[in-house]
Design an enzyme around this catalytic site. Structure first.
Site, PDB file in Angstrom:
ATOM      1  N   HIS A   1       0.694  -1.402  -0.042  1.00 22.22           N
ATOM      2  CA  HIS A   1       0.015  -0.131   0.060  1.00 22.22           C
ATOM      3  C   HIS A   1       1.003   1.171   0.089  1.00 22.22           C
ATOM      4  CE1 HIS A   1      -4.128  -1.818   0.752  1.00 22.22           C
ATOM      5  NE2 HIS A   1      -3.302  -2.928   0.881  1.00 22.22           N
TER       6      HIS A   1
ATOM      7  N   ASP B   1     -11.580  -5.085   0.557  1.00 19.57           N
ATOM      8  CA  ASP B   1     -10.627  -6.194   0.326  1.00 19.57           C
ATOM      9  C   ASP B   1     -11.026  -7.717   0.126  1.00 19.57           C
ATOM     10  OD1 ASP B   1      -8.132  -7.464   0.936  1.00 19.57           O
ATOM     11  OD2 ASP B   1      -8.341  -7.394   3.169  1.00 19.57           O
TER      12      ASP B   1
ATOM     13  N   ALA C   1       8.119  -7.835  10.410  1.00 18.74           N
ATOM     14  CA  ALA C   1       8.663  -6.667  10.877  1.00 18.74           C
ATOM     15  C   ALA C   1       7.415  -5.437  11.064  1.00 18.74           C
ATOM     16  CB  ALA C   1       9.790  -5.920   9.973  1.00 18.74           C
TER      17      ALA C   1
ATOM     18  N   HIS D   1      -6.543 -10.154   7.443  1.00 15.64           N
ATOM     19  CA  HIS D   1      -7.700  -9.810   6.345  1.00 15.64           C
ATOM     20  C   HIS D   1      -8.824 -10.848   6.763  1.00 15.64           C
ATOM     21  CE1 HIS D   1      -4.719  -7.996   3.632  1.00 15.64           C
ATOM     22  NE2 HIS D   1      -3.796  -9.039   4.030  1.00 15.64           N
TER      23      HIS D   1
END
Lengths: 552, 552
Positions: free
Chosen positions: B75, B192, B229, B365
């Site tokens: 993104h 999404d 991370a 998600h």
């Protein structure tokens, strides 16, 4: 000192595939399986990987036989290559033999090879070994475990197996015989580690049949099913389901056609009368009467399913409403290929069934509880896990510990490592040559580390050839520098860069002349290093640079 | 005729990654997200893939702002590249802004860019758009959905999200606000599609924390944990667990260090006092006091975990007994890399926890039930699935149908496709330039189809350069043929072949001379075709053949 049994795997340890295990006692060698492996991402351009046979070729006169546990590629795919080196008798069940013969025919080796067929429960003697075929369950019929009677004791070599209490054809794995062997005393168990990470029991193949039934019931559209060509039981279930719901079946894809032909001839499949048809018969037939069984479960670009999805199949094209069933899981590395096909099928309006959580596929390899049952039945003194990466072998050893096998009696081996076995002891003792031999086109072993390193380099950043002719009299420039690049950069958009590269080359050669350097190696290396520095600074890339300097 | 809202995705449809959606009305363009994608197997040597910005560059003067939903690479990864082309204000939450700034600093763009930070619940106006940040849950803090008020109606653009009733920090997704928007009237929902294939609900991030607790409790060895991370919540949970069990935490890996630094500064992470330490402090510290958080959850060869496993890390080496927790799932394509690291960890005697079925990772998600809940709350008239391959978009449309959205009001789009929206209608209307732009080193877009085709060819079969100098007077041979090969075959083992190749070249050139052919293109093509035929016959390979003919 008594002689010892040597056990040496030339493949299948710390790697997946190319399984091959050597049993050696005195002057006798028995080879179990000879499979192939698939190249990983770094093995650019390699078609298949086979074991290094050096040790067997050196001991040619000792090798008594090759015995095969079943007909999967990772157990028989190396056969044409080993039989070119060693002409020894082969022992296998009829279906395994049939599949090997297909391969040998392709390599023109059919006439010169001897394959002996045996059924489960039967045995044969070679050298000091007596080998019995023990019936087991797996995702291909005719798969057997081996009970190998050796001078130091009985070895059970499981091959790939699972426990299926409700198999599609034939009976459950012969647990009684395995238990009997255990009661009489098994010295060592060598067992398949593939699914050792999975707790519990594997599902029965029959589960998939139930799911097929759900999908076929009441369906009015065309049904296409893809699975592994060698999964004869699965194909049998598709055919049974088609017959039950009044559909006829056509088959497409060479490997699928071959295996069905061999399996049917050998009685490993039963095709109800009138169910099969030729693919061209589907024309004009109502959709609810059609089933097409196809290759392509791994998304292979040359497979029938791929070609049907991408309008590249001569006879069939995917149409809106088609029901497509992918009855397989993607082998690691094939996920993206499978995805691509599924997307294209969706795009053409097909209804696609592919979810791995919805009983469309079961594994042919034993899960933890099954592995433990085999250990419990055979009660081996020594344990050697086979077939797996290091983590599989390690996890399998821990399972063996849980089952009460003594730590000192468990050995995690590696390819080429020699394990020596007496009736009372097991130990590692040295090693023999082993490794991966790459097959690329017709070449066997002519692609090695250097060639692969270069291919990788070329793949990453392409290359640049710079050609200069200099005078043999005074070293002055006769022609060039000329530059050819491939896979590096669009040359038309980088004319300034090309000019600079030429200037740098001329300057580097001038520098050599100034320092009275005249040997070509030094001149080339000077040019290469200057160009390379410039290009890295400018583009952060490292194309392969090949300076060609000719004296005229 | 009233003006229409145009919605154009330049990335994220029929592909995974490089998300970018354009909202355009009259003279105003609002850009939502600008991500990167990762190269697939065929994109040899490509580092990253970004959207084609042509349309935006052409309409530079209309672009009012770029608004970012959250700080994941897919993104924000394209931000440095788009900001080099368009200097427009950026809107983001503080953590997203912080992560973008890290990138801009690397590209030397920090000084020239303007990033405005907002918190969930706040809004801003640009051109005719009013954009509100709505709090949602995701695997990174500071992720928001966007409520975009446009002249034709309200648009809800979810970005990546899930519903987590027990999030680690902050509150559950702001369902109340989404419901309020729904009650007032939402014209279109863009949602999404990543996990649309999964039935049910995704698990809470907290589940992973419970698993960490089990693994930390009573453990006396060193613990190493790797995760993405950017998963700040996950890292927070590791730190909390360490503190609970009296351990101190060191961090290794550049991206992990960067993100922890930014997140801590912005208050997105809370580090109990005295828990953090430098990596070099672990020397001499008892094992049961140490936790190391490391990069490398995807098996990346340059990551800290990989280097620790393969003895290539300056400060830490994996030791027998170390407990290594891999708290991530392998992204498709990375499975083999992850496997390789796990095997090496096992080989060094570490105890490795990596099973994806054992609650060591949860997805960020929404699953099917969550997606349905969003539709139920926002009650959109129109529905456009975002973020996914075609099968995801298609499955998502079917879900929308189930939720009562009318078929004619659902549009599956593609990158570059223009969707026109009024208060009452939705339709496709033409397209704008779109595609994949490859970044290789410092080059953006200078690697295209031809270069990739060549790299693939070189990767498969290597190459062969054949150099000949001929006389400018009579075309006779002055020097050569000389042959260079790379990535093709071991030259030393194939001297006969090299000799033959030279003979074939001389013969081909002789043939040309005999037919009075003197143009170089024809001569080269004759040489190439003869060599290629010979090599394919002999080796079943097709190396790239580059004839170099120079007139002296």
């Amino acid at each position: 000192m008594a002689e010892k049994l040597k056990i040496i795997s030339l493949g299948g340890l710390n790697e997946i595939g190319k399984n091959l295990t050597v049993y050696e006692f005195g002057g006798d060698i028995l080879v179990v399986d000879c499979g192939l492996g698939f190249p990983d991402d770094e093995m650019y351009g390699v078609d298949i990987v086979i074991p290094d046979f050096t040790y067997l070729v050196k001991n040619k006169n000792k090798v008594r036989a090759i015995v095969l546990t079943h007909g999967h590629e990772d157990h028989i795919g190396g056969m044409p290559y080993i039989l070119k080196e060693l002409n020894v008798p082969v022992y296998a069940t009829p279906l395994t033999a049939g599949l090997v013969q297909l391969k040998l025919a392709e390599h023109g080796l059919l006439e010169t090879s001897t394959i002996n067929t045996l059924n489960p429960g039967e045995s044969f003697k070679v050298g000091c070994f007596k080998v019995e075929f023990v019936h087991i369950n797996h995702s291909i019929p005719g798969a057997v475990a081996l009970a190998i009677k050796t001078p130091v004791g009985m070895i059970v070599h499981t091959g790939d197996y699972k426990i299926d209490t409700t198999p599609i054809s034939g009976s459950m794995i012969d647990l009684a015989r395995l238990g009997e062997l255990g009661n009489r005393g098994v010295l060592a168990l060598l067992q398949d580690s593939t699914n050792v990470e999975r707790p519990g029991y594997s599902m029965s193949e029959r589960k998939v049949g139930e799911r097929f039934d759900e999908l076929f019931r009441g369906c009015t559209s065309r049904i296409l099913v893809t699975t592994f060509a060698s999964n004869v039981h699965r194909i049998q279930q598709i055919i049974n389901c088609a017959a039950k719901y009044g559909r006829r079946v056509a088959v497409t894809g060479r490997s699928m056609e071959n295996i069905i032909k061999v399996a049917t001839e050998l009685g490993c499949m039963e095709i109800p009368k009138g169910v099969f048809m030729e693919l061209n018969q589907i024309k004009g037939m109502p959709a609810e009467k059609i089933v097409i069984i196809t290759t392509g479960s791994q998304g292979e670009t040359m497979s029938a399913l791929y070609r049907m999805a991408f309008s590249d199949h001569r006879q069939v094209e995917i149409k809106p409403g088609d029901k497509v069933i992918i009855s397989a899981s993607a082998i690691p590395g094939n996920e993206k290929g499978v995805s691509r096909v599924i997307d294209e099928l969706f795009r053409r309006g097909a209804e696609v069934f592919y979810d791995k959580y919805s009983d469309l596929h079961v594994s042919g390899h034993a899960y933890q509880e099954e592995l433990k049952m085999m250990m419990a039945l055979t009660k081996p003194k020594f344990f050697i896990p086979l077939h797996g990466e290091y983590r599989h072998l390690m996890t399998h050893s821990k399972l063996a510990l849980q089952m009460g096998i003594e730590p000192k009696n468990i050995v995690i081996s590696d390819i080429g490592q020699v394990i020596e076995l007496t009736g009372r002891s097991i130990k590692r003792n040295g090693s023999v040559p082993s490794g991966k031999v790459f097959v690329d086109g017709t070449g066997v072993g002519d692609v090695g580390a250097v060639v692969l390193r270069d291919r990788k380099h070329l793949a990453q950043d392409g290359m640049l050839v710079i050609i200069v002719n200099i005078s043999s009299e005074d070293g002055s420039l006769v022609s060039g520098p000329d530059i050819i690049t491939r896979g590096f950069i669009y040359v038309k958009e980088s004319e300034d860069m090309m000019r600079e590269l030429k200037d740098i080359t001329i300057k580097a050669l001038g520098g050599c002349a100034g320092s009275n350097i005249t040997d070509f190696a030094t001149m080339k290396s000077a040019v290469k290093s200057e160009l390379s520095n410039y290009l890295y600074k400018k583009t952060k890339r490292n194309p392969m640079i090949l300076p060609v300097i000719t004296e005229i």
